[in-house]
Design a protein around this motif. Structure first.
Motif: not given
Length: 465
Positions: A118, A122-123, A126, A158, A192-193, A196, A199-200
């Motif tokens: 995860s 996602v990192v 992004m 995002a 999880v993705d 995140c 949130i962004l």
């Protein structure tokens, strides 16, 4: 201004046309290895101005009017508002059903692998998405004047990083991967993705409105909601399993007690309302509510009752609302077409490459890791939600909305055939994707509109409705 009778009569006609269009295209898309939700998405785009509006503009504008003039000023047409509300209701009920079917016990046995996958999954998207977004702000036609370079970078980060949890849940069930390591880790990564990405998005919307208080409210309110539901809400909801209905209370519902059903619906609606208020969107509130529901016969009955209504009547309205905002003609500009290709390349490669490589490093075989990378590209519903928020908040232009809508459709369209290609290859080579490498079993249920049991044998064979 149309009367209430005219609005409702027209809405019924609109919903009937949406359902008929979806059902007409479903047999073709099924042969192409797609799941039903892709057929619903395609129907939404086909009925919009880009296809139906191009072929028969007067009929399209009459059937799906967007604006109405009142006192010389254009306002949103009441029927468009009605479609939006119906779609939102379908969306939160869908997310509740997905959350109520999530298998937490399987996730616990693969928590380390899911966490690492995860994080990287996602990192990397992004970072690459942020670079493209920063550059696109400077081009002057994709973001509105409200957006600075760093805000545009966060928004596109995002958009590229998100994986559509509900669409992925549909694919996982349809492919018989529910109780497998591949299916569980894919769903965990998607959760999880999406968290995140929201949130962004909350940060971007709050700062675009010059209100950092909104970002703090989203973070604080969202955290408080999750803590309350996991620590207190779950214990209170567990009492539903001991409910003893009064005589005749469940006669009209085929054995389902009315009291618990009402409680569940009230909880879902309040959860969606609260998370919408704090700025993290209603879908996450509904999903967490489903996650905290006590498992058992009661929840199974509720899912059985809600499944057809949500799948075939409410949720399709959300896709048509998205399709009405998509204008494919904007992509024919060479500059926009080039940006579309760039966004597609970055979106697909970053997800597939990052998730696939880290899954391989966590002990998966190359074919299983490749299947997981393919599934991660199913952006579908959550991407469309993000786009609609960005458009309604005045953050993005019609060009960027269309670019990202095309990216959503393409990446979601290729996800299932690519995953099944890896799965078929593994099957032919004697490799199967079970919880620890064994053959997937036909156990459990996961909400999938129109779903049926997965056929035993070759896992590349999926259920059809």
């Amino acid at each position: 201004m149309p009367s209430l009778l005219e609005i409702t009569t027209h809405l019924f006609l609109q919903l009937a046309v949406i359902l008929l269009t979806y059902r007409l295209f479903w047999p073709l898309l099924r042969r192409l290895g797609q799941v039903q939700v892709v057929a619903v998405m395609v129907a939404g785009f086909l009925l919009g101005p880009s296809v139906f509006g191009w072929a028969w503009p007067h009929a399209q504008q009459w059937l799906f009017p967007l604006e109405l003039e009142v006192g010389g000023e254009p306002i949103m047409h009441p029927n468009l508002t009605a479609i939006y509300v119906v779609g939102q209701l379908g969306l939160i009920l869908y997310m509740f059903l997905v959350g109520s079917s999530f298998k937490l016990d399987i996730l616990g046995s693969h928590l380390r692998q899911a966490g690492a996958t995860s994080a990287v999954g996602v990192v990397v998207p992004m970072v690459l998405g942020a670079c493209v977004g920063w550059w696109m702000v400077g081009q002057g036609r994709y973001f509105t004047d409200k957006m600075t370079n760093w805000q545009g970078a966060l928004f596109l980060a995002a958009a590229v990083a998100v994986t559509a949890f509900p669409i992925l849940a549909w694919i996982v069930y349809d492919s018989g991967l529910l109780k497998t390591r591949l299916g569980t880790m894919s769903l965990a990564c998607a959760a999880v993705d999406d968290a995140c990405a929201w949130i962004l998005l909350a940060v971007v919307v709050a700062t675009a409105k010059d209100s950092m208080g909104g970002a703090f409210l989203a973070a604080g309110g969202g955290s408080a909601y999750v803590l309350f539901m996991t620590l207190i809400g779950r214990r209170l909801l567990a009492r539903l399993t001991t409910w003893r209905p009064h005589s005749g209370d469940n006669e009209r519902t085929g054995g389902l007690a009315v009291g618990p059903l009402v409680v569940v619906l009230v909880v879902v609606l309040l959860a969606a309302s609260f998370t919408d208020f704090v700025g993290i969107h209603s879908v996450l509130g509904a999903f967490i509510a489903g996650l905290c529901m006590p498992r058992g016969a009661l929840l199974e009955q509720i899912r059985e009752r809600l499944d057809p209504l949500v799948a075939y009547l409410l949720l399709p309205a959300y896709f048509i609302y998205t399709g009405l905002n998509t204008q494919l003609s904007l992509v024919f500009d060479p500059a926009v077409l080039a940006v579309t290709a760039l966004v597609l390349l970055v979106s697909f490669a970053s997800k597939f490459g990052a998730v696939g490589l880290v899954a391989r490093s966590q002990g998966m075989g190359w074919r299983e890791a490749g299947a997981m990378g393919a599934l991660a590209n199913a952006r579908g519903l959550m991407e469309l939600v993000l786009l609609n928020i960005g458009l309604s908040a005045g953050l993005i232009t019609a060009e960027l909305y269309t670019i990202l809508a095309i990216m959503t459709l393409v990446t979601t369209f290729v996800a299932t055939p690519l995953q099944r290609m890896f799965e078929r290859s593994a099957w032919k080579n004697g490799m199967v994707f079970g919880p620890n490498g064994e053959e997937p079993k036909e156990t459990g249920t996961l909400f999938r509109p129109g779903g049926g049991p997965h056929r035993s044998g070759d896992p590349t064979q999926s259920a059809t409705a």
